[in-house]
Design a protein around this motif. Structure first.
Motif, mmCIF file in Angstrom:
data_model
loop_
_atom_site.group_PDB
_atom_site.id
_atom_site.type_symbol
_atom_site.label_atom_id
_atom_site.label_comp_id
_atom_site.label_asym_id
_atom_site.label_seq_id
_atom_site.Cartn_x
_atom_site.Cartn_y
_atom_site.Cartn_z
ATOM 1 N N GLY A 165 0.782 -1.222 0.000
ATOM 2 C CA GLY A 165 0.000 0.000 0.000
ATOM 3 C C GLY A 165 0.819 1.279 0.000
ATOM 4 O O GLY A 165 0.270 2.360 -0.232
ATOM 5 N N ARG A 166 2.104 1.156 0.242
ATOM 6 C CA ARG A 166 2.950 2.361 0.281
ATOM 7 C C ARG A 166 3.117 2.933 -1.119
ATOM 8 O O ARG A 166 3.364 2.208 -2.066
ATOM 9 C CB ARG A 166 4.316 2.028 0.861
ATOM 10 N N VAL A 167 3.021 4.230 -1.228
ATOM 11 C CA VAL A 167 3.214 4.901 -2.507
ATOM 12 C C VAL A 167 4.700 4.995 -2.817
ATOM 13 O O VAL A 167 5.131 4.833 -3.952
ATOM 14 C CB VAL A 167 2.581 6.312 -2.478
ATOM 15 N N ARG A 168 5.490 5.224 -1.798
ATOM 16 C CA ARG A 168 6.932 5.389 -1.970
ATOM 17 C C ARG A 168 7.637 4.442 -1.004
ATOM 18 O O ARG A 168 7.432 4.511 0.195
ATOM 19 C CB ARG A 168 7.307 6.831 -1.685
ATOM 20 N N ARG A 169 8.463 3.579 -1.534
ATOM 21 C CA ARG A 169 9.152 2.609 -0.706
ATOM 22 C C ARG A 169 10.589 3.024 -0.416
ATOM 23 O O ARG A 169 11.088 4.021 -0.923
ATOM 24 C CB ARG A 169 9.091 1.228 -1.355
#
Length: 130
Positions: free
Chosen positions: A88-92
């Motif tokens: 679900g993270r947009v930016r890892r």
């Protein structure tokens, strides 16, 4: 090497258990020991807490951890929250605002694929546990 052989003696297994529980800054040693322990014994119980600890300690180990969770299958059901949060993270972790690497995109896609595979293996379809 012991994991490659797929067997070990009692003292070797005891040593792997100690190494898996050992706190190390980046978690690579404990992760390798846990992986070997699981391949040798097939017992996920001592491995699961190590995987969760390394997941939160070293973001660069997440691809290997996700692969191990996939291999553990339903025994790794407690990893559901961590895996879905990662998806679900947009930016890892590997996306750098001040640098560039040609591996960022491929590493990220590989991590996402491994997370989906782990979710499928723990009991879901299409990466969503059912």
């Amino acid at each position: 090497m012991l994991a490659g052989l797929g067997r070990a003696t009692g003292p070797q297994i005891a040593r792997l258990r100690r190494l898996a529980c050992r706190e190390d800054r980046y978690g690579w040693l404990s992760l390798s020991a846990a992986h070997a322990l699981w391949r040798i014994t097939g017992d996920p119980d001592p491995v699961l807490p190590v995987l969760e600890r390394v997941w939160t300690t070293n973001v660069h180990a997440r691809r290997k951890v996700a692969s191990l969770w996939a291999g553990l299958g339903p025994a790794a059901a407690d990893s559901y929250g961590l895996l879905t949060a990662e998806l679900g993270r947009v930016r890892r972790h590997n996306a750098s605002a001040d640098g560039y690497s040609t591996a960022q995109v491929t590493d990220d896609e590989d991590l996402l694929a491994r997370c989906r595979a782990a979710l499928t293996a723990i009991g879901g379809r299409d990466g969503v546990p059912g």
